[in-house]
Design an enzyme around this catalytic site. Structure first.
Site, PDB file in Angstrom:
ATOM      1  N   ASP A  44       0.822  -1.221   0.000  1.00  0.00           N
ATOM      2  CA  ASP A  44       0.000   0.000   0.000  1.00  0.00           C
ATOM      3  C   ASP A  44       0.854   1.268   0.000  1.00  0.00           C
ATOM      4  OD1 ASP A  44      -2.062  -1.907   0.415  1.00  0.00           O
ATOM      5  OD2 ASP A  44      -1.785  -1.749   2.578  1.00  0.00           O
ATOM      6  N   GLY A 126     -10.988  -7.987   7.099  1.00  0.00           N
ATOM      7  CA  GLY A 126     -12.382  -8.283   6.843  1.00  0.00           C
ATOM      8  C   GLY A 126     -13.374  -7.568   7.738  1.00  0.00           C
ATOM      9  N   ASN A 166     -16.404   1.460   5.030  1.00  0.00           N
ATOM     10  CA  ASN A 166     -15.273   1.011   5.832  1.00  0.00           C
ATOM     11  C   ASN A 166     -14.201   2.094   5.811  1.00  0.00           C
ATOM     12  OD1 ASN A 166     -13.677  -0.613   7.412  1.00  0.00           O
ATOM     13  ND2 ASN A 166     -13.030  -1.963   5.755  1.00  0.00           N
ATOM     14  N   ALA A 167     -13.832   2.598   6.984  1.00  0.00           N
ATOM     15  CA  ALA A 167     -12.923   3.747   7.088  1.00  0.00           C
ATOM     16  C   ALA A 167     -11.466   3.312   7.039  1.00  0.00           C
ATOM     17  CB  ALA A 167     -13.203   4.536   8.363  1.00  0.00           C
ATOM     18  N   ILE A 168     -11.020   2.955   5.831  1.00  0.00           N
ATOM     19  CA  ILE A 168      -9.610   2.666   5.601  1.00  0.00           C
ATOM     20  C   ILE A 168      -9.216   3.221   4.230  1.00  0.00           C
ATOM     21  CG2 ILE A 168      -9.547   0.620   7.071  1.00  0.00           C
ATOM     22  CD1 ILE A 168      -9.748  -1.089   4.611  1.00  0.00           C
ATOM     23  N   ASP A 169      -7.936   3.115   3.904  1.00  0.00           N
ATOM     24  CA  ASP A 169      -7.400   3.538   2.606  1.00  0.00           C
ATOM     25  C   ASP A 169      -7.638   5.022   2.325  1.00  0.00           C
ATOM     26  OD1 ASP A 169      -6.869   0.881   2.485  1.00  0.00           O
ATOM     27  OD2 ASP A 169      -7.959   0.492   0.631  1.00  0.00           O
ATOM     28  N   SER A 186     -13.449   0.844   1.347  1.00  0.00           N
ATOM     29  CA  SER A 186     -13.066  -0.499   0.939  1.00  0.00           C
ATOM     30  C   SER A 186     -14.266  -1.421   1.072  1.00  0.00           C
ATOM     31  CB  SER A 186     -11.925  -1.002   1.828  1.00  0.00           C
ATOM     32  OG  SER A 186     -11.685  -2.372   1.596  1.00  0.00           O
ATOM     33  N   TRP A 188     -17.933  -3.082   1.064  1.00  0.00           N
ATOM     34  CA  TRP A 188     -19.215  -2.549   1.516  1.00  0.00           C
ATOM     35  C   TRP A 188     -19.880  -1.699   0.419  1.00  0.00           C
ATOM     36  CZ3 TRP A 188     -15.697  -4.298   4.936  1.00  0.00           C
ATOM     37  CH2 TRP A 188     -16.191  -5.124   5.965  1.00  0.00           C
ATOM     38  N   GLU A 224     -11.409  -0.662  -3.598  1.00  0.00           N
ATOM     39  CA  GLU A 224     -10.750   0.044  -2.504  1.00  0.00           C
ATOM     40  C   GLU A 224      -9.609   0.882  -3.051  1.00  0.00           C
ATOM     41  OE1 GLU A 224      -9.715  -3.208  -0.005  1.00  0.00           O
ATOM     42  OE2 GLU A 224      -8.009  -3.831  -1.215  1.00  0.00           O
TER      43      GLU A 224
END
EC number: 3.2.1.99
Length: 344
Positions: A44, A126, A166-169, A186, A188, A224
């Site tokens: 990443d 996940g 989803n609170a990432i990336d 990401s 969802w 994502e």
């Protein structure tokens, strides 16, 4: 970074045989499984170029790992460690918010108004229980008197009970109108964006969360790693589709769409909206490189490069390695990438 809604089996293959024009070469089995090696390698990645005191251009990459890995290079081909953002594997506030986590995922590094902004995410594989945080620094050189990371803490949080995302990336864009916009998401319901207050680096009070890309028309919701850039009158939104983290069986790939406005609507080369599953292919797996994705774009006066991770079929034990490719543009205004700058 990994965030499928459903678990994907990890391959138990002990050796993989590759057929090539040069003959048959055996790929090395990973020392640890792909899922167990999530914090290894340089996954990443995102990059910036810095001119040091001597006038030399130095490149820095931030990547997934314990405390966020930092790498340094002067030629984009040879990289060396340059410390970590956090002394602990995970900042204390984020570990409390996301129990069971053991590292920091998917940092986004950029420079604005005298500060380096590093957005980062903390989650478990996940899970929708995730947080995005922000750290800032005046310098990326550990030898500088100005080198000191300040953690500003929580920016965005998600959970199954409170959000549909989803609170990432995370990825920050300052657009041509001067708006600060943070992209993230990401699986969802896909990828989102919100306007950021430059004074805090956090969402403007009352700012609307905008949907920018999704795969709701497809069997898989695997999208994502948003990365937006501006080029020649358009905003381009790079994303990654499919399975990021299954070693030789990874199906990750880089897709893109574009828009006249930073918040969309983004469409692919065929005119299909990215909110309806659209996306034009930029980079996919080859015989040697598996699961290339989660890219950033490095822009300098010398040109542009895509930085991303990939699995090397000849060195699977290295997990997801950093790869840099030259990025150019077609006459019709779509990005394309060349061969890697360096090969292990």
């Amino acid at each position: 970074m990994p965030r499928p809604t459903l678990p994907t089996p990890v391959s138990l293959t002990l050796a993989i045989v590759l057929l090539s024009v040069a003959g048959i070469a055996a790929a090395q089995p990973a020392a640890t499984g792909a899922r167990q090696g999530l914090l290894n390698g340089a996954a990443d990645p995102t990059a910036v170029a810095v001119t040091d005191a001597s006038g030399e251009t130095v490149y820095y990459v931030a990547a997934t790992g314990h405390g966020v890995k930092l790498l340094r290079s002067t030629d984009l081909a040879h990289w060396e460690p340059s410390g970590r953002v956090f002394k602990k594997a995970v900042p204390g506030w984020a570990r409390r918010a996301v129990p069971g986590t053991d590292g920091v995922w998917a940092p986004d590094l950029s420079y604005h108004d005298g500060l380096y902004y590093l957005y980062y995410s903390v989650s478990t594989f996940g899970s929708q229980r995730s947080v995005i945080g922000l750290a800032v620094n005046k310098s990326l050189d550990p030898a500088s008197d100005d080198y000191k990371w300040e953690d500003r803490g929580l920016v965005i949080a998600s959970s199954a009970e409170t959000t549909n995302f989803n609170a990432i990336d995370p990825a920050l864009l300052v657009d041509e109108e001067g708006r600060w916009l943070l992209f993230w998401g990401s699986y969802w319901t896909g990828l989102k964006a919100v306007e950021i207050d430059p004074a805090t680096g956090k969402p403007q009070e009352g700012a609307e969360i905008v949907a920018v890309a999704a795969r709701s028309d497809r069997q898989s919701t695997a999208i994502e790693a948003a990365f937006p850039i501006f080029h020649d009158g358009y905003y381009y939104l790079f994303v990654s589709w499919d399975a990021c983290c299954d070693g030789a069986e990874s199906t990750y790939k880089v897709m893109v769409g574009r828009s006249r406005d930073a918040l969309g609507p983004y469409v692919d080369a065929a005119g299909k909206p990215m909110l309806e599953g659209g996306g034009t292919l930029v980079l996919k797996s080859s015989e040697r490189w598996r699961g290339p994705g989660h890219n950033g774009v490095l822009t300098t006066d010398k040109g542009q490069w895509m930085v991303h991770h990939t699995y090397d079929m000849e060195h699977l034990d290295s997990q997801r390695i950093l790869q840099v490719r030259p990025l150019t543009w077609t006459k019709s205004g779509w990005p394309e990438v060349g061969e890697p700058v360096a090969t292990p």
